[in-house]
Design a protein around this motif. Structure first.
Motif, short mmCIF file in Angstrom:
data_model
loop_
_atom_site.label_atom_id
_atom_site.label_comp_id
_atom_site.label_asym_id
_atom_site.label_seq_id
_atom_site.Cartn_x
_atom_site.Cartn_y
_atom_site.Cartn_z
N THR A 17 0.81 -1.22 0.00
CA THR A 17 0.00 0.00 0.00
C THR A 17 0.84 1.27 0.00
OG1 THR A 17 -0.14 0.00 2.41
CG2 THR A 17 -1.87 -1.17 1.22
N LYS A 18 2.14 1.16 0.02
CA LYS A 18 3.00 2.34 0.09
C LYS A 18 3.39 2.89 -1.28
CE LYS A 18 4.92 1.52 4.64
NZ LYS A 18 6.11 1.31 5.43
N MET A 19 3.10 2.17 -2.33
CA MET A 19 3.43 2.62 -3.68
C MET A 19 2.13 2.78 -4.44
SD MET A 19 6.61 0.59 -5.31
CE MET A 19 6.74 0.79 -7.04
N GLY A 20 1.98 3.89 -5.15
CA GLY A 20 0.77 4.11 -5.93
C GLY A 20 0.68 3.09 -7.08
N LEU A 21 -0.55 2.77 -7.47
CA LEU A 21 -0.77 1.79 -8.53
C LEU A 21 -0.05 2.14 -9.83
CD1 LEU A 21 -2.04 -0.85 -9.42
CD2 LEU A 21 -4.11 0.43 -10.00
N PRO A 22 -0.08 3.41 -10.28
CA PRO A 22 0.65 3.72 -11.52
C PRO A 22 2.15 3.41 -11.41
CG PRO A 22 -0.84 5.51 -10.96
CD PRO A 22 -0.83 4.56 -9.79
N CYS A 23 2.72 3.64 -10.23
CA CYS A 23 4.13 3.34 -10.01
C CYS A 23 4.38 1.84 -10.04
CB CYS A 23 4.59 3.93 -8.68
SG CYS A 23 6.33 3.63 -8.32
N VAL A 24 3.50 1.09 -9.39
CA VAL A 24 3.63 -0.37 -9.37
C VAL A 24 3.57 -0.92 -10.79
CG1 VAL A 24 2.51 -2.52 -8.65
CG2 VAL A 24 2.70 -0.63 -7.04
N VAL A 25 2.61 -0.44 -11.58
CA VAL A 25 2.44 -0.91 -12.96
C VAL A 25 3.68 -0.59 -13.79
CG1 VAL A 25 1.12 -0.58 -15.09
CG2 VAL A 25 -0.07 -0.85 -12.91
N GLU A 26 4.21 0.62 -13.64
CA GLU A 26 5.38 1.01 -14.43
C GLU A 26 6.61 0.21 -14.01
OE1 GLU A 26 7.74 5.10 -14.96
OE2 GLU A 26 5.65 5.17 -15.66
N ALA A 27 6.81 0.01 -12.72
CA ALA A 27 7.95 -0.77 -12.25
C ALA A 27 7.82 -2.22 -12.72
CB ALA A 27 8.05 -0.71 -10.72
N PHE A 28 6.61 -2.78 -12.61
CA PHE A 28 6.36 -4.16 -13.04
C PHE A 28 6.65 -4.32 -14.53
CE2 PHE A 28 3.75 -7.55 -14.70
CZ PHE A 28 3.90 -8.55 -13.77
N THR A 29 6.16 -3.37 -15.33
CA THR A 29 6.39 -3.43 -16.78
C THR A 29 7.87 -3.35 -17.10
OG1 THR A 29 4.23 -2.41 -17.17
CG2 THR A 29 5.80 -2.34 -18.99
N THR A 30 8.59 -2.50 -16.38
CA THR A 30 10.02 -2.35 -16.60
C THR A 30 10.78 -3.64 -16.30
OG1 THR A 30 9.89 -0.01 -16.03
CG2 THR A 30 12.07 -1.02 -15.92
N ILE A 31 10.38 -4.33 -15.25
CA ILE A 31 11.10 -5.53 -14.82
C ILE A 31 10.62 -6.80 -15.54
CG2 ILE A 31 11.55 -7.04 -12.83
CD1 ILE A 31 11.32 -4.41 -11.12
N PHE A 32 9.32 -6.96 -15.69
CA PHE A 32 8.78 -8.21 -16.21
C PHE A 32 8.46 -8.17 -17.70
CE2 PHE A 32 8.20 -8.56 -11.69
CZ PHE A 32 8.51 -9.87 -11.45
N LYS A 33 8.47 -7.00 -18.29
CA LYS A 33 8.21 -6.87 -19.73
C LYS A 33 9.30 -5.99 -20.32
CE LYS A 33 3.30 -7.68 -19.16
NZ LYS A 33 1.96 -7.24 -19.44
N ILE A 34 8.90 -4.98 -21.08
CA ILE A 34 9.86 -4.04 -21.66
C ILE A 34 9.39 -2.63 -21.36
CG2 ILE A 34 10.87 -3.17 -23.80
CD1 ILE A 34 10.58 -5.97 -24.95
N GLY A 35 10.30 -1.81 -20.94
CA GLY A 35 9.95 -0.42 -20.65
C GLY A 35 11.00 0.20 -19.77
N SER A 36 10.71 1.41 -19.35
CA SER A 36 11.62 2.08 -18.42
C SER A 36 10.77 2.82 -17.39
CB SER A 36 12.55 3.03 -19.15
OG SER A 36 11.81 4.04 -19.79
N ILE A 37 11.33 2.99 -16.24
CA ILE A 37 10.61 3.62 -15.14
C ILE A 37 10.95 5.11 -15.11
CG2 ILE A 37 12.38 3.02 -13.45
CD1 ILE A 37 10.04 2.50 -11.45
N SER A 38 9.95 5.93 -14.89
CA SER A 38 10.13 7.39 -14.89
C SER A 38 10.84 7.85 -13.62
CB SER A 38 8.78 8.08 -15.01
OG SER A 38 8.02 7.86 -13.83
N ASN A 39 11.36 9.06 -13.67
CA ASN A 39 12.05 9.65 -12.52
C ASN A 39 11.14 9.69 -11.29
OD1 ASN A 39 13.86 10.11 -14.54
ND2 ASN A 39 14.00 12.31 -14.23
N LYS A 40 9.88 10.10 -11.50
CA LYS A 40 8.93 10.22 -10.40
C LYS A 40 8.75 8.87 -9.70
CE LYS A 40 4.08 11.08 -9.45
NZ LYS A 40 2.76 11.23 -10.02
#
Length: 96
Positions: A17-40
């Motif tokens: 509950t300490k990480m917002g859903l958009p952050c979780v989704v972006e981090a997950f995509t970066t690690i488990f798929k393809i992408g990069s995580i934003s500075n925020k």
């Protein structure tokens, strides 16, 4: 046993509950798929800490939905994401 340990770490520290859903989704995509995580979202990830980051990644890998993923590759991407975020947060921001 490892699954219980990861779940315990996550629950005891209320990490889910300490990480917002958009952050979780972006981090997950970066690690488990393809992408990069934003500075925020890097900032949010680093605030949670490496123990939380590692526990969440390991617990996800233990889920049968992800059984076809190569754990070595995912752990490497997880470490790379963490290190990139840490470097980004530690480096001074360029002035405008």
């Amino acid at each position: 046993m490892a699954m219980k340990e990861n779940d315990q770490i996550i629950k005891e520290n209320n990490y889910e509950t300490k990480m917002g859903l958009p952050c979780v989704v972006e981090a997950f995509t970066t690690i488990f798929k393809i992408g990069s995580i934003s500075n925020k979202f890097c900032s949010e990830l680093v605030v949670l800490g490496k123990v939380c980051h590692s526990a969440l990644v390991k617990r996800t890998l233990e889920n049968l939905l992800f059984k076809d993923l190569n754990p070595v590759t995912i752990i490497a991407k997880s470490i790379e994401t963490w290190n990139n975020c840490l470097a980004l947060i530690d480096s001074p921001s360029p002035s405008a």
